[in-house]
Design a protein around this motif. Sequence first.
Motif, PDB file in Angstrom:
ATOM      1  N   HIS B  84       0.930  -1.065  -0.027  1.00  0.00           N
ATOM      2  CA  HIS B  84       0.064  -0.192  -0.018  1.00  0.00           C
ATOM      3  C   HIS B  84       0.833   1.167  -0.071  1.00  0.00           C
ATOM      4  CE1 HIS B  84       1.194  -0.249   4.199  1.00  0.00           C
ATOM      5  NE2 HIS B  84       0.677   1.093   4.517  1.00  0.00           N
ATOM      6  N   MET B  85       2.222   0.853   0.307  1.00  0.00           N
ATOM      7  CA  MET B  85       3.048   2.065   0.276  1.00  0.00           C
ATOM      8  C   MET B  85       4.492   1.752  -0.125  1.00  0.00           C
ATOM      9  SD  MET B  85       3.571   4.332   3.934  1.00  0.00           S
ATOM     10  CE  MET B  85       5.065   5.493   3.921  1.00  0.00           C
ATOM     11  N   SER B 103      13.549   7.367  -6.350  1.00  0.00           N
ATOM     12  CA  SER B 103      12.874   8.274  -5.527  1.00  0.00           C
ATOM     13  C   SER B 103      12.866   7.784  -3.927  1.00  0.00           C
ATOM     14  CB  SER B 103      11.865   8.917  -5.773  1.00  0.00           C
ATOM     15  OG  SER B 103      11.352   9.914  -4.661  1.00  0.00           O
ATOM     16  N   ALA B 104      13.456   8.754  -2.951  1.00  0.00           N
ATOM     17  CA  ALA B 104      13.122   8.240  -1.506  1.00  0.00           C
ATOM     18  C   ALA B 104      11.727   8.817  -1.060  1.00  0.00           C
ATOM     19  CB  ALA B 104      14.264   8.840  -0.729  1.00  0.00           C
ATOM     20  N   HIS B 105      10.878   9.312  -1.942  1.00  0.00           N
ATOM     21  CA  HIS B 105       9.648   9.839  -1.364  1.00  0.00           C
ATOM     22  C   HIS B 105       8.923   8.650  -0.875  1.00  0.00           C
ATOM     23  CE1 HIS B 105      11.083  13.741  -2.472  1.00  0.00           C
ATOM     24  NE2 HIS B 105      10.850  13.926  -3.659  1.00  0.00           N
ATOM     25  N   TYR B 106       8.010   9.153   0.055  1.00  0.00           N
ATOM     26  CA  TYR B 106       6.918   8.137   0.504  1.00  0.00           C
ATOM     27  C   TYR B 106       5.619   8.007  -0.590  1.00  0.00           C
ATOM     28  CZ  TYR B 106       9.437   9.037   4.694  1.00  0.00           C
ATOM     29  OH  TYR B 106      10.417   9.259   5.453  1.00  0.00           O
ATOM     30  N   VAL B 107       5.342   6.920  -1.288  1.00  0.00           N
ATOM     31  CA  VAL B 107       4.201   6.830  -2.337  1.00  0.00           C
ATOM     32  C   VAL B 107       3.213   6.094  -1.155  1.00  0.00           C
ATOM     33  CG1 VAL B 107       3.101   6.159  -4.330  1.00  0.00           C
ATOM     34  CG2 VAL B 107       5.680   6.643  -4.249  1.00  0.00           C
ATOM     35  N   LEU B 108       2.138   6.632  -1.123  1.00  0.00           N
ATOM     36  CA  LEU B 108       0.945   5.999  -0.465  1.00  0.00           C
ATOM     37  C   LEU B 108      -0.312   5.886  -1.370  1.00  0.00           C
ATOM     38  CD1 LEU B 108      -0.253   4.945   2.362  1.00  0.00           C
ATOM     39  CD2 LEU B 108      -1.383   7.155   2.698  1.00  0.00           C
ATOM     40  N   PHE B 109      -0.442   4.495  -1.759  1.00  0.00           N
ATOM     41  CA  PHE B 109      -1.735   4.324  -2.332  1.00  0.00           C
ATOM     42  C   PHE B 109      -2.983   4.310  -1.447  1.00  0.00           C
ATOM     43  CE2 PHE B 109       1.879   2.044  -4.564  1.00  0.00           C
ATOM     44  CZ  PHE B 109       1.895   2.863  -5.743  1.00  0.00           C
TER      45      PHE B 109
END
Lengths: 272, 332
Positions: B84-85, B103-109
Amino acid sequence: MRHLFCALPCEAEPLIQHFKLSELKEHELFRLYQSQDKTISLAITGIGKLNAAAAVTYHHACLQTSSTDIWLNIGVAGHANLAIGEACLINKITDDRHTTTWYPQILFKTDCTSAALITHDAPATEYQAALFDMEASGFYQMALRLGTAELIHCLKIVSDNQEHPVEKINADVVKKLIAKHKTTIEQVLEALRPLAEELNSIKAVPDHYQSLIEQYHFTQSERLHLARLLRQWTVRFPKEDIIQSLRDIKNGKELNKKIHTKLAESDFVIHD
Amino acid sequence: MISTIYIEAEIAEHPRTLDILKRFPYASKVACERYGEIFNRKSQNFRLQKKQPALILAKKHKGMVLPTPKQYAIGAEHNYYFSHMLNCLYDCRYCFLQGMFQSAHYVLFINYEDFIEDMHASLEQHNGQAVHFFSGYDCDSLALDPVTNFTDEFLPFFEKNPNALLELRTKSTQTRNLLKRNPIQNCVIAFSFTPDKIASALEHKAPNIEKRLNAIIDLQQAGWQIGLRFDPLIYTKEYKKEYTELFTRLFSRINVDLVHSVSLGSFRLPKAYFRKVEKLYPDEKLFSAPMEEEDNNIGYSAEIRNDMLAFCTNIITQHIPAEKFFPCHETV
């Protein structure tokens, strides 16, 4: 190195004075300036994204920029309702013609407002809830090919809005707007410095690498292997000079093998 | 903590998006079309971004639930993982995510309902057989739970479907959402461990071993199933002493009868990931360990790997019955 890009001479002039830059007369295609210690440079790109992209390329070719350098596009821009004189760091650049979008990565604390910007091919007449200019997409797109995303930014000072339309802007007004934000610009450059330094340290050539490849013959893959081995040696034995312990080396392959063997035969401890 | 949030237009008005945005009133909000515009771009530097990751709220369109490689199973025939992330709050130097993502950004689905629908479909496909779902491959399952409400949203599915088992892989002590609800037997909170000194050297920003251990004790007391994950095993000269201390400490304080499963595997990365991470952190000792390349992976030499696995297996199996022990038999 820090590279500044302004479209207009009136945007550049306060910065040339502030950073005590001198024109590099030998470069004629675009007007380039540099500080005496060569740590900061500036290019006047002219209006439009093609000019901006070309100036970035020219600047790179003339000054031999590195992927660890800082790139900053500075200029004035319009916005529907942001106050005149407000400094904005751009967090989204949209090329109006190609509908391509880039997202500059702001990884540092800043007092600037962060805002989206649209780059148009021609002067825009309708104000929107985004800044607009004619250079940023060209600048950013090209700088991204030469630098590292986290070190490439656009700083725009609001010059006109719905209440104070563009007709009232002249070169003197622009100079004053930019001059008022000399400290802001310095702060942004200063905030980017540690990131650039960290990147420099990552990409630094290991000790002895240069002298060894001049001394012995290495294939390209052996050079890569040598760089890796030297880094490993420095990480594991920072106080021991590997060169002192290598004798009777005939060629690069043998050198790599000896360093590899020394590493393999040493105890490995991951923590201090 | 989070100063920039990118929001995909398609989910900008999703109630979960709005709820999350309320938690970050001072963050810059930037609209985007698809998360890949930010996350997958080249010329980004993972190491620099890790200093100040942004949050990207996105919709996952396909591949919500994927089959798990066989060697990662913990007792079931049918195994799937889901994320989910993408990316993690912690900064463990051995983590493959540094090599996998630009990328080190957090992706939250945030479209959890689509994940659950796909889980349901996977479950139905196996006609009442046990199916395991693994969370925590591409993120820490619990670290951002107070923001994402992940456990509160997903656990009801498992409450209703006892044939499905959820593994929450974590190093986090964010167990509040779990502790406030009734435990279910088909959810395993699987904590990863390395010895103290190794954790201090490599697991940056992660809770220390004692805090993880305390979280386990609290969860066990509340009736939750616990897993122990010693993957990756990290080599150091004194590894026998350090892992012995770790095992002794863990097995003397937790209730081993209530441990669901234990797994272990030695450190290894796909070659391309290893080379990328090595370039990002040339000053990191981990990457100067005695490693070998085998089958396009890089890991410890066979001798070291086999010694470590045998040594740790021997101690673990003194505490844990064989049917609960799942060594990962992956070659380097």
